[in-house]
Design an enzyme around this catalytic site. Structure first.
Site, PDB file in Angstrom:
ATOM      1  CG  HIS A 153      -1.772   1.237   1.364  1.00  0.00           C
ATOM      2  ND1 HIS A 153      -2.195   1.738   2.577  1.00  0.00           N
ATOM      3  CD2 HIS A 153      -2.312   2.047   0.407  1.00  0.00           C
ATOM      4  CE1 HIS A 153      -2.956   2.807   2.363  1.00  0.00           C
ATOM      5  NE2 HIS A 153      -3.045   3.003   1.057  1.00  0.00           N
ATOM      6  CG  ASN A 227      -6.168   8.644  -2.662  1.00  0.00           C
ATOM      7  OD1 ASN A 227      -7.219   8.157  -2.245  1.00  0.00           O
ATOM      8  ND2 ASN A 227      -5.307   9.236  -1.864  1.00  0.00           N
ATOM      9  CG  HIS A 282      -9.136   2.332   0.696  1.00  0.00           C
ATOM     10  ND1 HIS A 282      -9.937   3.061   1.540  1.00  0.00           N
ATOM     11  CD2 HIS A 282      -7.855   2.610   1.075  1.00  0.00           C
ATOM     12  CE1 HIS A 282      -9.190   3.752   2.387  1.00  0.00           C
ATOM     13  NE2 HIS A 282      -7.927   3.501   2.127  1.00  0.00           N
TER      14      HIS A 282
END
Length: 387
Positions: A153, A227, A282
């Site tokens: 991530h 994003n 998410h």
């Protein structure tokens, strides 16, 4: 005011301030629809855990970490053969820095070779991480199961920050949005697209670095940003779908829904996302802000040591005490509740749950193993240069 669609139940722990932010988004000019997900929580310039469809571009809704997302990779290492202590030691020894061929890797994905090459290969702070994981439970047919996987991530790092500062410096009122056809709108969107590609490459390089340290493979299962802005066609018109802390998924596509370092994550397949601006949650989403976590625990050495172990027998590599405390599991919502709400809303079908094994947040820069591996890499580069 646009329609606000709430894809969550009462137990989703949604703060009133984040729902107010959803309404503020819905009132912006050109907004057609807004979706809130069960990981919804307040953000600096707008809510986190939402998707919004508009006829204009709103850079502030997606912020500076453009392209941030999850990459999930199969390392080809059987779970039964993984030695957790050895894996932790090797991951501690990794120097997450730009590879020697950073310029070539950028060019290979169609980006300028001088586009922040020195920032590639870095994970960053906050809620970014790299985590060894494995299947804990399956829900139906899946080919996954026997191997160790890696969940990464991270996003566009200093590049995304530079793009955000660039548009702030040129826009008189960023909150009013940009016309996509304007010079500034087209410029920002082009830079945004570069960030999305850059961030995916960054996740891939991090995964390759960890796979190399563990002597494993690196097969991509999925890579999904959360994003970003995507240009779509709706009823013959171009619209711009904004995702902030929400994974962009078409039906049939899969993505992780991340838990915390001490809870299960889930891999899901999108089913009815046309009803949610093609977005899903998410991850678990914060339920307590960072400042409040410091008054709870983590101040004593014994508490900090406890935070570096999980209920599953896993390990947490985080030598930054502030980060260790702020990112502990109690700061986040229950990931199973997030999954259940997504399923109940008809947005996803679960594929499997993922159990954390080793979670990497940040190792000490003075860690002996890290220094040893850095020295070995330098010696190797010196040998190659002499040949």
């Amino acid at each position: 005011m646009a329609t606000v669609k709430k894809h969550y139940s009462e137990r989703a722990w949604i703060e009133g301030s984040s729902e107010k932010q959803l309404e503020e988004v819905a009132s912006l000019a050109g907004i057609l629809s807004v979706s809130g997900f069960p990981d919804l929580h307040p953000g600096k310039n707008g809510p986190v855990g939402m998707a919004a469809t508009a006829t204009r571009l709103y850079p502030h809704l997606v912020g500076n970490d453009l392209g941030c997302g999850f990459g999930l990779y199969d390392l080809g290492i059987p779970v039964r053969k993984l030695k957790v202590e050895k894996a932790e030691e090797r991951m501690r020894g990794i120097d997450f820095s730009a590879p020697d061929d950073a310029a070539e890797r950028l060019a290979a994905v169609g980006l300028p070779s001088d586009l922040y090459p020195s920032a590639l290969g870095s994970i960053g702070g906050g809620n970014h991480f790299a985590e060894l994981t494995c299947v804990d439970e399956t829900f139906g047919d899946t080919a996954l199961g026997g191997n160790v996987m890696l969940l990464v991530h991270t996003g566009s790092r200093s590049l995304g920050t530079a793009v955000w500062e660039h548009v702030l410096g040129l826009s008189d009122d960023i909150m009013a949005g940009l016309e996509a056809s304007s010079e500034l709108g087209a410029d920002w969107f082009a830079r945004h697209d570069q960030c999305v590609v850059w961030a995916a490459l960054n996740r891939r390089l991090i995964a390759e670095t960890i796979a190399d340290a563990l002597r494993g493979d690196c097969e991509t299962i999925c890579d999904v940003p959360h994003n970003l802005v995507v240009a779509d066609t709706a009823e013959g018109e171009t619209v711009y779908r904004h995702y902030k802390g929400a994974s962009r998924l078409r039906p049939g596509e899969s993505a992780p829904v991340a838990g915390s370092r001490d809870s299960l994550s889930h891999l899901v397949r999108a089913s009815g996302t046309a009803a949610s601006d093609f977005g899903i949650a998410h991850g678990s989403g914060r339920k307590k802000d960072r400042a409040s976590m410091h008054s709870r625990n983590g101040l004593k050495r014994s508490e900090r040591e406890a935070l570096q172990r999980t209920q599953f027998g896993g390990r947490v590599i985080c030598d930054d005490n502030t980060l260790l405390v702020e990112e502990q599991a109690s700061a986040y919502k229950n990931p199973r509740h997030i999954l259940d709400d997504l399923v109940a809303a008809g947005l996803v079908e679960p594929i499997c749950s993922l159990r954390p094994i080793v979670t990497y947040k940040k190792a000490s820069e003075t860690d002996p193993a890290a220094q040893r591996r850095a020295d070995e890499r330098k010696k190797g580069r010196d040998r190659d240069a002499r040949r």
